[in-house]
Design a protein around this motif. Structure first.
Motif, PDB file in Angstrom:
ATOM      1  N   ILE A  91       0.869  -1.176   0.000  1.00 51.77           N
ATOM      2  CA  ILE A  91       0.000   0.000   0.000  1.00 51.77           C
ATOM      3  C   ILE A  91       0.905   1.223   0.000  1.00 51.77           C
ATOM      4  N   LEU A  92       0.862   1.981  -1.063  1.00 52.41           N
ATOM      5  CA  LEU A  92       1.807   3.074  -1.275  1.00 52.41           C
ATOM      6  C   LEU A  92       1.716   4.110  -0.154  1.00 52.41           C
ATOM      7  N   GLY A  93       2.886   4.575   0.275  1.00 55.65           N
ATOM      8  CA  GLY A  93       2.942   5.622   1.286  1.00 55.65           C
ATOM      9  C   GLY A  93       2.659   5.154   2.688  1.00 55.65           C
ATOM     10  N   ALA A  94       2.682   3.843   2.925  1.00 51.71           N
ATOM     11  CA  ALA A  94       2.361   3.321   4.252  1.00 51.71           C
ATOM     12  C   ALA A  94       3.171   2.064   4.540  1.00 51.71           C
ATOM     13  N   ASP A  95       3.415   1.800   5.811  1.00 56.51           N
ATOM     14  CA  ASP A  95       4.003   0.531   6.227  1.00 56.51           C
ATOM     15  C   ASP A  95       2.862  -0.478   6.334  1.00 56.51           C
ATOM     16  N   ASN A 150       3.310   2.794  21.150  1.00 54.51           N
ATOM     17  CA  ASN A 150       3.422   2.104  19.867  1.00 54.51           C
ATOM     18  C   ASN A 150       2.768   2.937  18.774  1.00 54.51           C
ATOM     19  N   TRP A 151       3.277   2.767  17.550  1.00 56.08           N
ATOM     20  CA  TRP A 151       2.763   3.482  16.385  1.00 56.08           C
ATOM     21  C   TRP A 151       2.143   2.477  15.414  1.00 56.08           C
ATOM     22  N   TYR A 152       0.892   2.712  15.053  1.00 50.47           N
ATOM     23  CA  TYR A 152       0.163   1.885  14.088  1.00 50.47           C
ATOM     24  C   TYR A 152      -0.033   2.694  12.807  1.00 50.47           C
ATOM     25  N   THR A 153       0.405   2.162  11.676  1.00 46.78           N
ATOM     26  CA  THR A 153       0.118   2.812  10.399  1.00 46.78           C
ATOM     27  C   THR A 153      -1.398   2.879  10.231  1.00 46.78           C
ATOM     28  N   ALA A 154      -1.938   4.081  10.082  1.00 48.07           N
ATOM     29  CA  ALA A 154      -3.385   4.278  10.121  1.00 48.07           C
ATOM     30  C   ALA A 154      -4.066   3.832   8.829  1.00 48.07           C
ATOM     31  N   MET A 155      -5.288   3.343   8.989  1.00 48.12           N
ATOM     32  CA  MET A 155      -6.138   3.016   7.850  1.00 48.12           C
ATOM     33  C   MET A 155      -6.839   4.304   7.406  1.00 48.12           C
ATOM     34  N   THR A 156      -6.130   5.115   6.651  1.00 49.47           N
ATOM     35  CA  THR A 156      -6.671   6.368   6.145  1.00 49.47           C
ATOM     36  C   THR A 156      -7.605   6.099   4.961  1.00 49.47           C
ATOM     37  N   PRO A 157      -8.410   7.077   4.544  1.00 51.37           N
ATOM     38  CA  PRO A 157      -9.214   6.883   3.333  1.00 51.37           C
ATOM     39  C   PRO A 157      -8.361   6.524   2.122  1.00 51.37           C
ATOM     40  N   PHE A 208       9.632   3.433   4.430  1.00 49.52           N
ATOM     41  CA  PHE A 208       8.581   3.417   3.428  1.00 49.52           C
ATOM     42  C   PHE A 208       7.937   4.785   3.237  1.00 49.52           C
ATOM     43  N   GLY A 209       8.495   5.812   3.837  1.00 47.15           N
ATOM     44  CA  GLY A 209       7.973   7.159   3.669  1.00 47.15           C
ATOM     45  C   GLY A 209       7.322   7.675   4.939  1.00 47.15           C
ATOM     46  N   ASN A 210       6.644   8.801   4.815  1.00 45.78           N
ATOM     47  CA  ASN A 210       5.933   9.405   5.929  1.00 45.78           C
ATOM     48  C   ASN A 210       4.489   8.925   5.913  1.00 45.78           C
ATOM     49  N   TYR A 211       3.963   8.549   7.064  1.00 52.86           N
ATOM     50  CA  TYR A 211       2.622   8.009   7.099  1.00 52.86           C
ATOM     51  C   TYR A 211       1.896   8.464   8.362  1.00 52.86           C
ATOM     52  N   PHE A 212       0.593   8.584   8.233  1.00 54.56           N
ATOM     53  CA  PHE A 212      -0.254   8.977   9.347  1.00 54.56           C
ATOM     54  C   PHE A 212      -0.368   7.805  10.314  1.00 54.56           C
ATOM     55  N   SER A 213      -0.192   8.059  11.607  1.00 57.40           N
ATOM     56  CA  SER A 213      -0.120   6.988  12.594  1.00 57.40           C
ATOM     57  C   SER A 213      -1.108   7.203  13.735  1.00 57.40           C
ATOM     58  N   VAL A 214      -1.637   6.087  14.228  1.00 53.69           N
ATOM     59  CA  VAL A 214      -2.395   6.060  15.471  1.00 53.69           C
ATOM     60  C   VAL A 214      -1.435   5.593  16.565  1.00 53.69           C
ATOM     61  N   VAL A 215      -1.380   6.321  17.673  1.00 56.53           N
ATOM     62  CA  VAL A 215      -0.447   6.021  18.756  1.00 56.53           C
ATOM     63  C   VAL A 215      -1.240   5.533  19.971  1.00 56.53           C
ATOM     64  N   ASP A 216      -0.795   4.409  20.564  1.00 55.83           N
ATOM     65  CA  ASP A 216      -1.371   3.995  21.841  1.00 55.83           C
ATOM     66  C   ASP A 216      -0.280   3.984  22.904  1.00 55.83           C
ATOM     67  N   ARG A 217      -0.691   3.912  24.166  1.00 58.85           N
ATOM     68  CA  ARG A 217       0.221   4.008  25.305  1.00 58.85           C
ATOM     69  C   ARG A 217      -0.043   2.840  26.245  1.00 58.85           C
ATOM     70  N   PHE A 218       1.026   2.313  26.837  1.00 61.62           N
ATOM     71  CA  PHE A 218       0.925   1.200  27.783  1.00 61.62           C
ATOM     72  C   PHE A 218       0.685   1.787  29.174  1.00 61.62           C
ATOM     73  N   ASP A 219      -0.573   1.764  29.622  1.00 60.86           N
ATOM     74  CA  ASP A 219      -0.936   2.369  30.906  1.00 60.86           C
ATOM     75  C   ASP A 219      -0.821   1.363  32.037  1.00 60.86           C
ATOM     76  N   ALA A 220      -0.437   1.849  33.205  1.00 55.73           N
ATOM     77  CA  ALA A 220      -0.264   1.013  34.391  1.00 55.73           C
ATOM     78  C   ALA A 220      -1.569   0.912  35.170  1.00 55.73           C
ATOM     79  N   PRO A 221      -1.735  -0.165  35.956  1.00 56.59           N
ATOM     80  CA  PRO A 221      -2.912  -0.244  36.828  1.00 56.59           C
ATOM     81  C   PRO A 221      -2.992   0.998  37.708  1.00 56.59           C
ATOM     82  N   GLY A 222      -4.178   1.547  37.804  1.00 61.45           N
ATOM     83  CA  GLY A 222      -4.359   2.774  38.575  1.00 61.45           C
ATOM     84  C   GLY A 222      -4.351   4.026  37.734  1.00 61.45           C
ATOM     85  N   ASP A 223      -3.777   3.961  36.513  1.00 58.50           N
ATOM     86  CA  ASP A 223      -3.834   5.111  35.612  1.00 58.50           C
ATOM     87  C   ASP A 223      -5.278   5.351  35.186  1.00 58.50           C
TER      88      ASP A 223
END
Length: 273
Positions: A101-105, A231-238, A174-189
């Motif tokens: 998929i061009l422009g994305a990992d 973590n960075w997830y290559t986003a499912m953009t339109p 593979f270029g620059n790509y739009f990413s969704v970022v998540d975070r590893f949260d600890a119990p109590g966060d």
């Protein structure tokens, strides 16, 4: 492991490595393994092999135009490669052709001989990635509770929950790509989720699935597996969804039915392959 030479303008240069599931240390292996085995959204998540070598994780995407299709990260399996898509119960299906998929990992692949009746996720086709959205994912590979490395490796699919921290533009080979970022949260966060987990080496290409069963992205890069890491997830953009539809014919959500049964900064980031 890729080390970035420069981060310029608004583009975040993200290096490479690999993942599987590391879970919050208030959970047990039995709990996350059972989640990975029983949640219907994970039924089509398998292991991607290039030739005879295990590479990481992929997801069954649907049947269209006479072919079954899967999706993963491009750094897991690239155009021109072949391999197999395998499951813990011994099921193994040849990967006969790969498209980038061009422009994305991100890459999609044809699957031969598919005979499984599984949940089929929707291909997201909008840019509404709201922070705080609850997410699920699953993968294979290195695994263990946070803080208890070194982790083990087996063929068990383990599940996790998370949420969107933010979105941003990231870059790799593979270029620059739009990413969704998540975070590893600890119990109590405040943002801790019920099966809080984090991609670790073996999970690259694993899907990020929202509450509506839509793929928001595939896992590309990340920091070392500890609370507060991202973590960075290559986003499912339109654009990515349209490219997938053009190549495979797998429809987008407007026309698709759900099928089946139901560092410390840059120096610490690595590709999750």
């Amino acid at each position: 492991m890729f080390r970035p030479l420069v981060a310029a303008l608004a583009v975040l240069a993200v290096p490479a490595f690999a993942p599987a599931i590391v879970w919050s240390n208030n959970l047990t292996d039995a709990q996350v393994s059972n989640f990975g085995a029983t949640d219907p959204r994970f039924q089509g998540i398998g292991r991607v092999f290039e030739g005879a070598s295990f590479r990481a994780t992929g997801t069954y995407m649907g049947f269209m135009n006479g072919f079954h299709w899967g999706i993963t990260a491009r750094h897991v399996i690239d155009a021109g490669s072949t391999g197999s898509f395998r499951f813990s119960d011994g099921g193994s299906y040849p990967i006969t052709q790969v498209y980038n998929i061009l422009g994305a990992d991100m890459s999609i692949f044809k699957i031969s001989g598919w005979n499984r009746n599984v949940f089929t996720p929707l291909i997201r086709n909008d840019n509404s990635f709201a922070p705080g959205t609850q997410l699920v994912s699953a993968g294979y590979g290195l695994h263990g509770a946070e803080g208890n490395s070194p982790w083990g490796s087996d063929n068990v699919r383990r599940g996790m929950t998370s949420r969107i921290e933010r979105t941003e533009v990231a870059g790799n080979l593979f270029g620059n790509y739009f990413s969704v970022v998540d975070r590893f949260d600890a119990p109590g966060d405040a943002n801790f989720t019920s099966f809080e987990g984090f991609g670790a080496p073996g999970d690259s290409g694993s899907p990020l699935i929202d509450p509506n069963g839509r793929i928001l992205g595939v896992l590309s890069n990340g920091e070392f597996e500890q609370y507060g890491a991202e973590n960075w997830y290559t986003a499912m953009t339109p654009e990515a969804a349209n490219e997938i539809q053009r190549i495979s014919g797998v429809p987008e959500p407007a026309s698709m039915l759900v099928l089946g049964a139901s560092l410390v900064a840059l120096a610490r980031r690595r590709r999750k392959a």
